[in-house]
Write a protein that holds these residues in place. Structure first.
Motif, mmCIF file in Angstrom:
data_model
loop_
_atom_site.group_PDB
_atom_site.id
_atom_site.type_symbol
_atom_site.label_atom_id
_atom_site.label_comp_id
_atom_site.label_asym_id
_atom_site.label_seq_id
_atom_site.Cartn_x
_atom_site.Cartn_y
_atom_site.Cartn_z
ATOM 1 N N ARG A 230 6.325 -28.823 -12.170
ATOM 2 C CA ARG A 230 7.360 -28.667 -13.195
ATOM 3 C C ARG A 230 6.753 -28.232 -14.529
ATOM 4 N NH1 ARG A 230 9.070 -33.521 -13.169
ATOM 5 N NH2 ARG A 230 10.585 -33.224 -11.483
ATOM 6 N N LEU A 233 5.991 -24.483 -14.652
ATOM 7 C CA LEU A 233 7.274 -23.773 -14.540
ATOM 8 C C LEU A 233 8.064 -23.867 -15.841
ATOM 9 C CD1 LEU A 233 8.477 -24.720 -10.933
ATOM 10 C CD2 LEU A 233 7.906 -22.446 -11.783
ATOM 11 N N ALA A 234 8.036 -25.060 -16.442
ATOM 12 C CA ALA A 234 8.734 -25.208 -17.727
ATOM 13 C C ALA A 234 8.090 -24.315 -18.788
ATOM 14 C CB ALA A 234 8.703 -26.677 -18.160
ATOM 15 N N ARG A 237 9.201 -20.773 -18.244
ATOM 16 C CA ARG A 237 10.592 -20.565 -18.633
ATOM 17 C C ARG A 237 10.722 -20.452 -20.163
ATOM 18 N NH1 ARG A 237 15.282 -20.984 -16.005
ATOM 19 N NH2 ARG A 237 17.159 -21.321 -17.249
ATOM 20 N N GLU A 241 12.080 -17.153 -21.924
ATOM 21 C CA GLU A 241 13.327 -17.230 -22.695
ATOM 22 C C GLU A 241 13.093 -16.821 -24.147
ATOM 23 O OE1 GLU A 241 14.702 -21.192 -22.200
ATOM 24 O OE2 GLU A 241 15.742 -20.784 -20.296
ATOM 25 N N THR A 259 1.665 -15.921 -19.254
ATOM 26 C CA THR A 259 2.462 -16.191 -18.049
ATOM 27 C C THR A 259 1.625 -16.055 -16.784
ATOM 28 O OG1 THR A 259 3.209 -13.867 -18.077
ATOM 29 C CG2 THR A 259 4.661 -15.529 -19.094
#
Length: 431
Positions: A230, A233-234, A237, A241, A259
């Protein structure tokens, strides 16, 4: 069960003994009649047998000499004028024994029939009276009755013992049926004693304990894996974003670099998870003889580490194992040493009795004794290495531990000669 086994042995023995007793009684019963028949036949052959025969064997008072046509030629005073039996021995000198209660006048008789000479010679019948209690038929009936009674006793005992055994088994079954995946901490009540049922229940409780621990470890592993996945992945994101909201204010090259770093971390975690999952089903993996010295030289030759690795490799240190997995053990230990060492790293391969030893030491901060078992747990990071910037996934040493155990080996954390940590792997030498 021991009672049943004992009876199963005793019943055949009792039947055999009863049969032997029956045969012994029969042999004794006909011994006198056979002796009298032989004496009478000898007199017939000598031509000195009178019309009225006086038996010479005590107890055998019925004696007849019958012609081939069925006429009574001579008889004892107690014998009738009709043949006592229809026994017809086939040849001269042959003898037959029989027991009959068909004649109401003399009662039950034991008879021996003896052919005097050739097929057309007279037949001697010698008999003695007997009672039902001493007849072989009665003895046979007693034997049969014993068999029936003993069989009934064994059946009853088997029913009682089986019921006594199955009652606790049924209780165990009912308790075991209530234990589900969410109640693995429940246990079956263990009875006193040390019989088979008590040992079975103890084994079941030990199995439940191992299952509870395995389930706990699995759930913990899933939770830790979810947390580790997580986090990158967070981060991905958030960065994507932010780039979507402020496309003009982001450096594309920098964004891609960041990334890709997160993707690399995800890929490393997934690779380690697959490795751990594969170890549980690799029992059937093909194993071969692996020279740990050659394996170490090959691995060191293709690495480009920031700290040079000093190697001390003995020749002929060979183990039976999966080469790719043992290479992963060495790689993970070297990677761990590179993250913590200051200036020195040493790898050593040697013999020690019937074991092969592969040790990787460094001059880093070392590992406190209280944490030397915990470092092999999945996703464990000690205080000195909590930062994910060190590049570890938290699974490297867990993989090392699982691979070593699957090769029937051990791993321990010791103090290195340079003041840091030394990971020592011991594997059985190949035969």
């Amino acid at each position: 069960m021991s009672v049943i086994c004992t009876l199963l042995v005793l019943i055949p023995m009792a039947l055999v003994m009863s049969r032997m007793i029956s045969e012994a009684i029969a042999d004794l019963a006909w011994q006198d009649t056979q002796q009298q028949a032989v004496l009478a036949a000898a007199a017939v052959r000598a031509g000195v047998l009178p019309r009225t025969i006086k038996p010479s064997v005590p107890g055998v008072d019925l004696l007849q000499v019958v012609s081939p046509s069925g006429q009574v030629l001579s008889a004892s005073p107690a014998a009738s004028s009709e043949p006592m039996a229809k026994l017809v021995p086939s040849s001269g000198g042959s003898m037959e024994n029989s027991q009959t209660c068909a004649n109401p006048a003399p009662g039950c008789l034991r008879i021996t029939a003896l052919r005097v000479d050739g097929p057309r010679s007279p037949i001697v019948y010698a008999a003695r009276r007997t009672t039902t209690l001493t007849s072989t038929t009665f003895v046979d009936s007693i034997v049969a009755a014993q068999a029936v009674i003993l069989a009934a006793i064994v059946g009853w005992i088997a029913w009682e013992v089986t019921g006594r055994i199955l009652r606790p088994v049924e209780a165990v079954r009912s308790q075991l049926a209530t234990i589900t995946l969410n109640h693995l901490s429940d246990r079956i009540t263990e009875p006193e004693g040390d019989d088979e049922i008590a040992r079975l229940i103890h084994t079941l409780n030990q199995t439940l304990l191992r299952l509870e621990r395995a389930t706990y470890e699995q759930r913990r592993f899933v939770a830790d894996a979810s947390h580790e996945l997580r986090t990158p992945l967070a981060g991905l994101r958030v960065k994507l974003e932010e780039a979507q909201i402020h496309p003009q204010g982001r450096d594309v090259d920098g964004l891609l670099t960041e990334t890709l770093g997160d993707v690399d971390r995800l890929q490393a975690i997934m690779g380690d998870l697959l490795m751990l999952a594969g170890l549980g089903s690799s029992a059937s993996a093909v194993r071969e003889k692996v020279d740990l010295g050659d394996l170490t030289r090959t691995e060191l030759s293709r690495r480009a580490d920031r700290i040079p690795v000093r190697a001390s490799l003995a020749e002929g240190v060979t183990v039976q194992g999966v080469s790719s997995q043992l290479t992963r053990v060495l790689t993970n230990l070297l990677d761990n040493a590179q993250r913590h060492a200051r200036e020195k790293i040493e790898v050593e391969v040697r013999h020690d009795g019937g074991q092969a030893v592969m040790a990787v030491g460094d001059d880093g901060p070392g590992i406190p004794e209280k944490d030397r078992e915990r470092v092999f747990e999945r996703f464990t990071r000690l205080d000195a290495a909590r930062s994910r910037g060190h590049g570890g996934t938290g699974l490297g040493l867990a993989i090392v531990s699982d691979v070593v155990r699957s090769h029937s080996g051990t791993i321990a954390v010791l103090d290195s000669a340079y003041g840091g940590a030394c990971f020592e792997v011991r594997l059985p030498l190949a035969p």
